[in-house]
Write an enzyme that holds these catalytic residues in place. Sequence first.
Site: not given
Ligand code: R5P
Length: 303
Positions: A39, A100, A198, A230-231, A233
């Site tokens: 399970d 986080r 940004k 998620t990559g 950033t």
């Molecule tokens: C945010 O403050 C963390 O230090 C990372 O920059 C963030 O968690 C990266 O997330 P993702 O890869 O989704 O952009």
Amino acid sequence: MVKILVIIVGGPSSNNVDVKLAKILGIKHVKLIYKEFPDGESYIRYPRPEDVKDEDIVIVQSLYKPQSKHIFELLLAIDAAKDFEAKKVISVVPYLAYSRQDKRFLEGEPISVKTLLKTIKNAGTDYFITVDIHKEYSLKHFGEGAYNVTAMGELAKHIKENVKPANPIVLAPDKGALVHARKVAEILGNVDYDYLEKKRDLITGEIEVRPKELTVKNRDVIIVDDIISTGGTVALAATSVRKQGARRVIVGCTHALLVGNAREKLSKAKIDYIVATDTVPSEYSKVTVAPAIAEVLKQILKI
Ligand code: R5P
């Protein structure tokens, strides 16, 4: 001969950090027997519970995906060690999930990292060690006996030896990660470092990020962060600095979670080199956090 009363115990998601720690410290190591019930529930067992009595038990379990399952396995291992009369339990959690959610971003939310650290402590953990926790102040939720080690030194050494950056600048994707950039810059020989802000391009309307003070033109740019999830950033940072004239783009991060289509985003960003640690298994995990953790264990265990 003095008997060293310490055992390193590898949990189902230790990602081999347990084996490396035992080798560095030259102490006994066991792997928890693990299986999954039909399970989906987890089963763990200490192979020789009688060996746990009066020993200091170091349980290594990283909390990457599936987080809830790995968290519960850690709790089972801690509680059982207490039942078998371990002297002290040290939980080594190379990647701490939920770190986080370190505050209430919206009213009504839990502070998840607090819930998790309190739970790990209440299960019977005397000392807690993690690596590059998202915000160091979160450790207060565990209280006395919590340690955060950084992998940035090892990541920097790896980059120095394997990439040999020319005219480098180290960049944090945001102000919060500046502490990581500073550490890497120091190891690279006190090179420049900055953080990215940004900005919207007034002509194209595109969002891009730019160093707050410095320029990346014709320089090797090293982007450092604690987590790639998620990559998004890192991909935005890499494409932006490339447009601003960076020569090579190198990325160093501690925890490469690589969720969803992160790999696709990173590949589109045409990053020249990516390195991460073994807190989470990934194709980029070329650096081990075991030596840094071993140093803290030596202090705690006085070995
Ligand atoms: C945010 O403050 C963390 O230090 C990372 O920059 C963030 O968690 C990266 O997330 P993702 O890869 O989704 O952009």
